[in-house]
Write a protein that holds these residues in place. Structure first.
Motif, PDB file in Angstrom:
ATOM      1  N   ALA A  76       6.847  -0.549 -22.262  1.00 34.89           N
ATOM      2  CA  ALA A  76       6.040  -0.771 -23.457  1.00 34.89           C
ATOM      3  C   ALA A  76       4.669  -1.310 -23.086  1.00 34.89           C
ATOM      4  O   ALA A  76       3.653  -0.897 -23.653  1.00 34.89           O
ATOM      5  N   LEU A  82       3.079  -0.770 -20.333  1.00 36.82           N
ATOM      6  CA  LEU A  82       2.328   0.346 -19.770  1.00 36.82           C
ATOM      7  C   LEU A  82       1.814   1.265 -20.867  1.00 36.82           C
ATOM      8  O   LEU A  82       0.679   1.751 -20.799  1.00 36.82           O
ATOM      9  N   ALA A  83       2.659   1.482 -21.874  1.00 37.35           N
ATOM     10  CA  ALA A  83       2.245   2.371 -22.954  1.00 37.35           C
ATOM     11  C   ALA A  83       1.082   1.780 -23.713  1.00 37.35           C
ATOM     12  O   ALA A  83       0.278   2.491 -24.308  1.00 37.35           O
ATOM     13  N   GLY A 114      -1.335   0.470 -22.377  1.00 37.07           N
ATOM     14  CA  GLY A 114      -2.561   0.709 -21.640  1.00 37.07           C
ATOM     15  C   GLY A 114      -2.831  -0.262 -20.506  1.00 37.07           C
ATOM     16  O   GLY A 114      -3.889  -0.209 -19.916  1.00 37.07           O
ATOM     17  N   ARG A 115      -1.879  -1.111 -20.186  1.00 36.11           N
ATOM     18  CA  ARG A 115      -2.150  -2.051 -19.102  1.00 36.11           C
ATOM     19  C   ARG A 115      -1.990  -1.368 -17.756  1.00 36.11           C
ATOM     20  O   ARG A 115      -1.317  -0.348 -17.639  1.00 36.11           O
ATOM     21  N   SER A 116      -2.570  -1.932 -16.727  1.00 35.29           N
ATOM     22  CA  SER A 116      -2.460  -1.331 -15.396  1.00 35.29           C
ATOM     23  C   SER A 116      -1.075  -1.584 -14.839  1.00 35.29           C
ATOM     24  O   SER A 116      -0.393  -2.524 -15.215  1.00 35.29           O
ATOM     25  N   ARG A 117      -0.675  -0.726 -13.902  1.00 37.81           N
ATOM     26  CA  ARG A 117       0.685  -0.812 -13.364  1.00 37.81           C
ATOM     27  C   ARG A 117       0.940  -2.137 -12.681  1.00 37.81           C
ATOM     28  O   ARG A 117       2.017  -2.704 -12.797  1.00 37.81           O
ATOM     29  N   LEU A 134       3.077  -4.336 -27.008  1.00 41.87           N
ATOM     30  CA  LEU A 134       1.945  -3.465 -27.330  1.00 41.87           C
ATOM     31  C   LEU A 134       0.740  -4.251 -27.820  1.00 41.87           C
ATOM     32  O   LEU A 134      -0.306  -3.671 -28.081  1.00 41.87           O
ATOM     33  N   ARG A 153       3.330   6.000 -14.319  1.00 40.70           N
ATOM     34  CA  ARG A 153       3.369   5.869 -15.775  1.00 40.70           C
ATOM     35  C   ARG A 153       4.143   7.015 -16.396  1.00 40.70           C
ATOM     36  O   ARG A 153       5.064   6.809 -17.170  1.00 40.70           O
ATOM     37  N   PHE A 191       7.548   6.877 -18.539  1.00 43.21           N
ATOM     38  CA  PHE A 191       7.522   7.298 -19.937  1.00 43.21           C
ATOM     39  C   PHE A 191       8.560   8.394 -20.166  1.00 43.21           C
ATOM     40  O   PHE A 191       9.233   8.418 -21.189  1.00 43.21           O
ATOM     41  N   ILE A 220       6.723   3.195 -29.360  1.00 42.98           N
ATOM     42  CA  ILE A 220       5.933   2.230 -28.598  1.00 42.98           C
ATOM     43  C   ILE A 220       4.703   2.892 -28.006  1.00 42.98           C
ATOM     44  O   ILE A 220       4.067   2.359 -27.108  1.00 42.98           O
ATOM     45  N   GLY A 221       4.392   4.049 -28.497  1.00 43.20           N
ATOM     46  CA  GLY A 221       3.118   4.633 -28.126  1.00 43.20           C
ATOM     47  C   GLY A 221       3.169   5.623 -26.983  1.00 43.20           C
ATOM     48  O   GLY A 221       2.140   5.970 -26.434  1.00 43.20           O
ATOM     49  N   ILE A 222       4.359   6.080 -26.615  1.00 40.12           N
ATOM     50  CA  ILE A 222       4.446   7.045 -25.521  1.00 40.12           C
ATOM     51  C   ILE A 222       4.180   8.448 -26.050  1.00 40.12           C
ATOM     52  O   ILE A 222       4.802   8.869 -27.009  1.00 40.12           O
TER      53      ILE A 222
END
Lengths: 244, 347, 338
Positions: free
Chosen positions: A102, A104-105, A107-110, A153, B202, B206, B220-222
């Protein structure tokens, strides 16, 4: 300021009007509770707002942006997160990985994602389950996982679908405390659908009552629950739904 | 276990280590260890080793889409065959190096996969319908190739033999050359590395999330559709390399060898036996299945006296495949590697 | 697994009402009429392409006749799917077994091919029962992939056991007294006609069994709602086994009827297998009447396809139709949208 503006939303299924011309506003930083007897259209309204269903008419605006009928993933990107009534963990992953996805989704970096996820997990009090597989977790923990995933998020607004359902009273208290903290400490705006009156009374700034798909009334919780129309709508419900 | 009070958390409790580097290291070690293998094996076994690697590559590719991505493909022969035919056609008709042919084949297969996948996902095909659709497309390619003048119809293509026997540029060496094994090993390593990097990335995470629960993932935006298409493209590309290599190794390709349903089955079996949705499952399954054909062939050539009626017959290897498949699905649904991994975790 | 909701032209899911007079689901006129229109258009196009009415009539006749057998085979498959939710990849392999069994009966006992039905149908019934009880019951309720793979494994074993023990030499069975017969301006072999009539009779028999007998009612109940059926006292496990057996018996019957028309090899069944799947999807999974109708349509598609796309294999047209159905109307002719 108004963060969420829902206007004249209607949705029918095979001729049955599940939601009939419902409108409401949610101010930023406030908490709106949506209540109503079974079959009132709460879940349908919820799904329309969250993008899981297309309304037949009406609009949903988030911070001025029209998000009506957008797919769930676009809605999430726009800043609206939701939880599910039936828990839906990513069962092949641990709790930490669930929340990491979540993050990552969002937009955060890995590299930062896992640490951020661990922080969110701590925030919702799930830390003892952090490395456990999400499959087979007890209900209370799964509820928190849903919350953690939604919070990861960093949403502007959080939609909760009966987040207290399935929890015994002792388990509900910490969740309510958590939700209050989210509002006061982090300014998260909440919209929640709920059957448990005590929670609604305690948490909401404002309550919207649905009945037979229509908005019956709305306002501060004390007023709404004393409204004779609301009491009548609930008459015939099992006593348990008005429990403290 | 009650969660009635917020448990205190140890500040800064270390995060568990992710296994990616371990896997990459294992891949490297395995590759290095296997390098001398073709020099040690007699010729017949050397051919088996190459066959094992071909199975492995095909199945590694299949596993990306069907295991990690959860989109069960029953028509992976489409990608294998497109890889095979692309490099064969470019070589025979235009004298282009099979290396380039392989790269182009990967692109062709990936594009085909994305188109088919897009149509299937857009029309919300799931489960059996999706599997049948993939099968249908593979069959259509086979039927079309059998009658199309563009690709020599049912005769297929023979790879022209080079006068001076050996050429890296044209990927052709003397029969039994260890170079074939090393190329196949390289492709296998490539497939495994892609798998690991995919899972770590990523889009890979996902895709796994979408496999576990598509609706929750979307919420959750995937971007589920996009991730699935990327997964399919990778899966197709890896399998296509196996096809191109196959053509060069066996010096021949035709519609049945390229697009036949047995090819699709060969992509599925190793992963199922070794463990679907695991990195090492397809490899282990390939190691089990690859030699099986040879063992049964030897058995049938010179059977022990009580089995003498089997002399000279064919089909035993596939019977064993079938029985193995049934046993694994019933008894070890997570496959050999999957079951071992679970055992290990529970210690 | 998620799939478009299946429909049978039978009562709602309350098994207790299964014996009572039932309202039939209305015929979905739009898709049926569209299909009829498409078929007519295809025939017209074939006429234009080939320029000969006789050729087209011949193709239509051939298509319908073989379509009957396809339909019988598909009925078995769709029944299995409707009740057990299993995609039975071994269906074609069972047909192959019946083919070889028929051959052996004709060859060594001198039996008339159609009398062989008396042996193959019960034999396949028993084999199906055994397979379901022995192997498949362990996979009930597991994810789709598992069942697909198990039935695939069974198919591989059957096909290759036949290959190994009986050999790959093509064999054939001849119908004594076979000859061409004039039908509506085209010619058909007696064997074709008998196969068609036989298929229709058996299909009708199966339909009657499902609608009029206790067993059939129980089967339909389990198909509609297996938990509910269990709660009214139906032995669901036994029904699963019996249904699978019945479906396999259909494959057996189809095998015997088609024996004089094909070369008998271990791989013969696999072509029928994939056609059966196409038909089941076209006719809506679980819908027995749909399977028969679908069989006729696919038979026609195959034959008209040779006229419309002369340089291509007839199966290509079938697959094109299949893909179109999967994308445009995956619930089939008689299903409702999910």
């Amino acid at each position: 300021m108004t963060l969420l503006r829902v206007q004249n939303v209607s949705k029918s299924f095979s001729g049955l009007r599940a939601v009939d011309d419902v409108s409401f506003d949610v101010d930023e930083g406030s908490i709106l509770g949506i209540i109503g007897p079974n079959g009132a259209g709460k879940t349908t309204l919820f799904n329309v707002v969250a993008g899981a269903m297309q309304p037949d008419s009406g609009s949903v605006r988030l911070d001025g942006n029209d998000i009506t009928g957008r797919t769930p993933h676009k809605v999430a990107s726009a800043g609206m997160a939701r939880t599910f009534q039936i828990m839906r963990p990513f069962s092949s992953m641990t709790v930490l990985d669930n929340v990491t996805v979540a993050v990552l989704a969002g937009g955060r970096s890995r590299s930062a994602a896992r640490t951020t996820a661990a922080e969110v997990i701590e925030r919702v009090g799930l830390d003892r389950w952090r490395d456990a597989p999400s499959e087979g977790l007890p209900t209370a923990a799964l509820k928190r996982l849903e919350l953690a995933r939604a919070l990861a998020l960093r949403p502007r607004i959080l939609l909760l679908d009966e987040v207290l359902a399935g929890l015994v009273p002792a388990e509900r208290e910490p969740v309510m405390v958590l939700l209050e903290q989210l509002r006061t400490e982090e300014g998260v705006t909440l919209v929640f659908v709920e059957h448990i009156m005590a929670a609604v009374m305690r948490l909401s700034d404002s309550v919207l009552v649905l009945n037979l798909g229509q908005a019956l009334t709305s306002g501060p919780p004390q007023e709404v629950t004393r409204d004779p129309r609301v009491i009548e709508a609930y008459l015939g419900e099992e006593p348990g739904s008005a429990e403290a | 276990m009650s969660v009635t009070e917020l448990p205190s958390t140890a500040a800064g409790r270390a995060l568990p280590v992710e296994p990616w580097n371990r896997h990459l290291l294992a891949i490297g070690v395995l590759a290095v260890v296997l390098i001398p293998l073709p020099l040690l094996l007699p010729a017949a076994q050397g051919a088996v080793a190459v066959r094992v690697l071909i199975f492995a590559i095909m199945s590694i590719g299949w596993n990306i889409m069907s295991g990690f991505g959860g989109m069960f493909s029953f028509g992976h022969a489409a990608y294998f065959g497109l890889g095979a035919y692309t490099s064969a056609w470019l070589l025979v008709e235009h004298n282009i190096s099979p290396w380039i042919g392989m790269a182009v084949g990967m692109v062709v297969a990936a594009v085909f996969g994305v188109v088919v996948g897009f149509l299937a996902l857009r029309y919300r095909l799931k489960g059996a319908y999706f599997a049948l659709a993939t099968f249908a497309f593979a069959e259509m390619l086979r039927l079309y190739a059998s009658s199309s003048n563009l690709v020599n119809r049912a005769s297929g293509y023979h790879v022209p033999l080079l006068p001076d026997d050996t050429s890296w540029w044209f990927m052709q060496f003397e029969a039994g050359s260890p170079n074939y094994f090393w190329i196949a090993l390289g492709l296998t390593v490539f497939g495994l590395v892609v798998s690991v990097l995919f899972l770590r990335s990523r889009v890979g995470r996902f895709s796994v999330a979408a496999r576990d629960d598509e609706e929750a993932a979307a919420s959750i935006g995937i971007p589920v559709m996009r991730c699935k298409l990327v997964t399919i493209a990778l899966s197709a590309a890896i399998t296509a390399t196996a096809g191109s290599f196959f053509t060069q190794y066996y010096l021949f390709i035709d519609p049945d060898l390229a697009f036949g349903s047995s090819v699709s089955i060969q992509a599925i079996l190793p992963a199922v036996i070794g463990g679907v949705a695991t990195i090492w499952g397809p490899v282990i399954g390939a190691v089990v299945l690859g030699p099986l054909s040879d063992v049964t062939a030897t058995l049938l050539r010179e059977p022990p006296t009580f089995l003498s009626f089997l002399q000279g017959r064919v089909g035993l290897d596939i019977i064993l495949y079938g029985i193995l498949l049934i046993l694994i699905v019933l008894l070890l649904p997570k496959g050999v590697y999957g079951a071992l991994r679970d055992r290990w975790a529970r210690r | 697994m998620s799939h478009p909701s299946e429909t049978r032209q039978t009562s709602p899911s309350d098994p207790a009402q299964a014996g009572a007079p039932r309202t039939r689901r209305p015929v979905p006129w739009l898709p049926v009429l569209t299909t009829v229109a498409l078929v007519v258009a295809a025939v017209a196009l074939a006429f234009v392409r080939s320029g000969s009415g006789a050729v087209v009539t011949q193709a239509v006749l051939a298509g319908v006749l073989i379509g009957g057998i396809y339909g019988l085979l598909a009925m078995g498959l769709t029944l299995i799917f409707g009740v057990l939710d299993i995609v039975n990849f071994a269906h074609g392999a069972f047909l192959t077994v019946a083919l070889f069994l028929t051959f052996w009966l004709v060859q060594s006992l001198g039996l008339h091919p159609y009398l062989a039905l008396g042996v193959t149908v019960p034999a396949m019934f028993l084999i199906g029962f055994g397979v379901q009880r022995g192997v498949l019951s362990g996979a009930m309720g597991k994810p789709l992939q598992n069942q697909l793979l198990i039935t695939l494994g069974i198919a591989l074993v059957i096909e290759n056991a036949l290959l190994m023990f009986v050999g790959a030499n093509p064999r054939s069975v001849a119908l004594p007294g076979d000859q061409g017969v004039q039908v509506l301006g085209a010619v058909a072999e007696l064997s074709n006609l008998f196969a068609f009539v036989g298929s229709l009779l058996l299909a009708g028999g199966l339909f009657l069994l499902l609608q009029r007998t206790r067993l059939g009612t129980a089967i339909r109940a389990v198909a509609a709602n297996d938990v509910g059926a269990q709660m009214v006292g139906i032995d669901v496990r036994r029904i699963y086994a019996l249904t699978f057996a019945l479906g396999t018996a259909c494959a057996g019957a189809a095998g015997t009827l088609v024996a004089p028309l094909v070369t008998i090899e271990p791989t013969t069944g696999s072509l029928f297998n994939i056609l059966a799947f196409v038909i089941v999807v076209l006719g809506s999974m679980g819908n027995v009447v749909g399977a028969l109708v679908g069989g006729l349509i696919i038979g026609l598609t195959e034959q008209l396809g040779t006229l419309l796309l002369p340089s291509q294999s007839p199966q290509l047209s079938v697959f094109i139709v299949f893909v179109l159905v999967l994308f445009l109307r995956p619930q089939g002719l008689f299903g409702r949208s999910a």
